[in-house]
Design a protein around this motif. Structure first.
Motif, PDB file in Angstrom:
ATOM      1  N   GLU A 322      38.454  14.742  52.366  1.00  0.00           N
ATOM      2  CA  GLU A 322      37.861  16.252  52.718  1.00  0.00           C
ATOM      3  C   GLU A 322      38.831  17.286  53.405  1.00  0.00           C
ATOM      4  O   GLU A 322      39.543  16.516  54.291  1.00  0.00           O
ATOM      5  N   CYS A 324      38.218  18.886  55.755  1.00  0.00           N
ATOM      6  CA  CYS A 324      37.779  18.707  57.281  1.00  0.00           C
ATOM      7  C   CYS A 324      38.633  17.331  58.214  1.00  0.00           C
ATOM      8  O   CYS A 324      38.876  17.473  59.124  1.00  0.00           O
ATOM      9  N   CYS A 413      31.841  23.565  55.344  1.00  0.00           N
ATOM     10  CA  CYS A 413      32.355  23.065  56.492  1.00  0.00           C
ATOM     11  C   CYS A 413      34.040  23.229  56.551  1.00  0.00           C
ATOM     12  O   CYS A 413      34.666  23.318  57.518  1.00  0.00           O
ATOM     13  N   CYS A 414      34.655  22.916  55.274  1.00  0.00           N
ATOM     14  CA  CYS A 414      36.158  22.806  55.345  1.00  0.00           C
ATOM     15  C   CYS A 414      36.705  24.186  55.318  1.00  0.00           C
ATOM     16  O   CYS A 414      37.753  24.420  55.843  1.00  0.00           O
TER      17      CYS A 414
HETATM   18 ZN   LIG Z   1      34.589  19.698  55.223  1.00  0.00          ZN
END
Ligand SMILES: [Zn+2]
Length: 659
Positions: A322, A324, A413-414
């Motif tokens: 990911e 993130c 989110c990323c």
């Molecule tokens: Zn993320």
């Protein structure tokens, strides 16, 4: 352009304790003008993402719409996450128009604070569950990082007041006392780990205000240990298990928690917390970091990725690494670099930056493959891709942390965390030590910083790095002065040469420190041998990973894994800091087994291709000689796969016929 005076180490700043605890320091007044791929990434993120006022409005609106309360979701993280990244990017661009946008969105956000002091994407009757605390953490961090770029004293005071009210509310509701919620009860996922990450801004608020109640709250969170199934700080101190063997293995949240523990060390000075954080970081580096500098093959979980990254068996979830996790790992290594002064952590940052990170910047402005299948979403490309493939596959499989907002738009989110990654390239490029300056990244351009005596120092760096290993640095202090200039000799480099004003010196690994009386026009020449190494998978036989998730019980259980015979039938190539990849746009099938012509020492002789030799932009393109006399075209990993579709199908781990 706007001049900002930022002395972020003075008392009542979030950082002032670092003067006692850290080895390296950030020059917050540092100015840089970069060229090449890093500059391009900065411009893309600045212009396309951070200057987009509609995004900021939409993210702030989450604290009025409060639809996170319905299912315990995380739309409330978007604003603060992107604000942190925006502040990092602003420290480089110093673009007044960006600053105005950020100040406006800060004002907008402040209007969402309710009478009780809450800024939450959860309604009061459904708060302190799901990802509420996690989102509030990002509001606090966004405000704290804005204070690092803001000269508006009155606004900064209002931000401190706002943060105190936000945290005071939490202290009233959460804690060990009768009638309060245990911090683990504020979340139903990852055994409370996501909520526990609020530690970081709470400690920083204590540094800013000196108010003991914030330290006490931080102490409470630390005493709980991060998860209901085990005290992660104790596990890291024992150093018996690797983090992928911990009871909770969610990579991003766990690294975030340890970032908070490090802040806690900085204010308490208790050595064991520093030891725990360093143990944890080193273990992740040894067991979970892949060739491109990210982690987690099983979706977003730590799972011994170092050995499993080349095993098709590990990829059952379909996506890995990911973004993130990439960015949080970079941030975590940045903190470990500051605290320890160890070059290995800068090596890790560089590995992530040029490979996983730049690969995730969605410069092709392509839609992911999944969201267009969903009904009712207003389709708009996101600025970062969420997962990074290594085995034959495509980018853009899906959006991490996808949430639709009330106006039909969506984000992830990323995409929100992304900007922080490029900001770190600037923050850490040159750091200050107690007796001089430390040069970590060889980014072409100019950096202006100061010597320990406060003399203005300009470093002009001429290089084609990371595509080429020749670096020429002109050292330009405003006046002659004796100080040390430490140069990072990259860990991947087996042979480096160094000349100061034409005289060769024997190179020391890690940091090579030159202490002398520097005068304007002194030059340093570096040559990093950029041979191309073949990398083979690490055989692992069998292992146990903690990746079987029972969402209802919020519990991971162990899974026995057996190495598949295909694991060893892969090969990858690294040239300098760049991992290479095959991309279908050059006419190759990345899943087709290759038989490369490797030398006995595991190196290959690449033939570099001129610009324009492949039909898309690259940092590097080269032809790999095969045993049958043909050649295979490879490009740098970050430039591969950028259409996020089958037409740019890619692989870093190339299949081979025999091991
Ligand atoms: Zn993320």
């Amino acid at each position: 352009m706007r001049e900002v005076k930022m002395n972020q180490y003075q008392e009542h700043s979030a950082n002032y304790k670092r003067l006692e605890t850290d080895s390296l320091f950030v020059d917050f007044e540092q100015r840089a003008e970069f060229e090449g791929c890093i500059e391009k990434a900065f411009r893309f993120i600045h212009d396309e993402q951070l200057m987009n006022t509609a995004l900021w409005k939409r993210f702030a609106a989450q604290f009025r719409d409060c639809i996170d309360s319905e299912k315990g979701a995380w739309r409330g993280e978007y604003w603060g996450k992107m604000m942190r990244g925006a502040c990092f990017v602003y420290a480089y661009t110093r673009d007044d128009a960006l600053y105005q946008i950020l100040e406006a969105t800060i004002e907008d956000l402040l209007t969402t604070q309710d009478g009780q002091g809450r800024i939450s994407s959860f309604r009061p009757d459904r708060e302190l569950f799901g990802w509420d605390l996690w989102c509030r953490k990002y509001v606090l961090l966004g405000m704290q990082y804005f204070m690092e770029i803001s000269e508006n004293e009155a606004l900064n005071r209002r931000l401190v007041e706002s943060m105190c009210r936000q945290v005071d509310y939490l202290i009233e509701k959460i804690g060990p006392e009768e009638g309060k919620k245990h911090i683990f009860e504020t979340s139903q996922t990852w055994q409370g780990l996501n909520s526990s990450t609020i530690l970081e801004p709470v400690v920083r608020l204590y540094s800013i205000t000196g108010e003991k109640r914030y330290l006490a709250f931080a102490q409470y969170i630390v005493s709980c240990g991060g998860t209901a199934l085990g005290n992660l700080i104790e596990l890291a101190l024992e150093d018996r298990l690797a983090p992928y063997q911990y009871p909770v293995t969610k990579a991003y949240e766990m690294m975030s928690f340890f970032e908070g523990v490090l802040e806690y060390y900085r204010v308490t000075g208790e050595e064991k917390y520093k030891r725990a954080v360093l143990n944890f970081g080193r273990r992740v580096m040894e067991t979970d970091i892949t060739i491109i500098g990210s982690a987690g093959c099983t979706h977003e979980l730590l799972d011994h990725s170092r050995v499993r990254q080349s095993d098709p068996e590990a990829l059952s979830g379909g996506v890995m690494q990911e973004t993130c996790v990439t960015v949080t790992w970079m941030k975590f290594c940045y903190q470990l670099l500051l605290i320890s002064g160890e070059a290995a952590f800068a090596d890790c940052m560089e590995q992530s930056l040029y490979n996983a990170y730049l690969g995730a910047v969605n410069t092709g402005k392509a839609l992911d493959q999944d969201t267009p299948q969903k009904e009712g979403y207003i389709l708009e490309y996101l600025h970062f891709d969420s997962y990074s493939p290594l085995l034959p596959g495509t980018r853009g499989k899906r959006v991490g942390g996808l949430q639709q907002m009330k106006d039909g738009h969506y984000y992830g989110c990323c995409a929100c965390i992304g900007a922080a990654g490029i900001g770190l390239a600037h923050k850490a490029a040159v750091l200050c030590s107690r007796d001089g300056v430390v040069l970590n990244f060889y980014i072409p351009g100019t950096i202006r910083t100061r010597t320990p005596e406060g003399t203005a120092l300009r470093l002009n760096i001429a290089t084609e790095y990371p595509a080429d290993g020749a670096v020429r640095i002109a050292v330009m202090p405003e006046q002659e002065e004796t100080f040390s200039l430490a140069l990072r000799i990259p860990g991947w480099c087996k042979a480096a040469s160094l000349w100061v004003n034409g005289e060769e010196e024997a190179v020391v690994c890690g940091y090579h420190t030159l202490t002398r009386r520097w005068k304007a026009g002194d030059t340093i020449q570096l040559r990093f041998e950029m041979e191309t190494c073949a990398i083979r998978p690490v055989p692992y036989g069998r292992d146990t990973v903690n990746t079987e998730m029972d969402w209802k019980a919020d519990r991971l259980s162990p899974k026995e894994i057996v190495e598949s015979p295909e694991n060893r039938l892969h090969i990858a190539f690294r040239r300098g800091p760049l991992i290479l990849a095959a991309d279908a746009r050059t006419g190759v099938d990345p899943a087709q087994p290759v038989d490369p012509l490797t030398g006995g020492d595991g190196t290959v002789k690449l033939r570099l291709l001129p610009p324009g030799a492949v039909p898309f932009k690259t940092i590097l393109a080269a032809a790999l000689p095969l045993r049958d006399g043909r050649e295979l075209i490879l490009v740098d990993y970050a430039s591969a796969g950028k259409t996020l579709r089958e037409d740019s199908r890619m692989a870093a781990w190339l299949p081979v016929l025999s091991d």
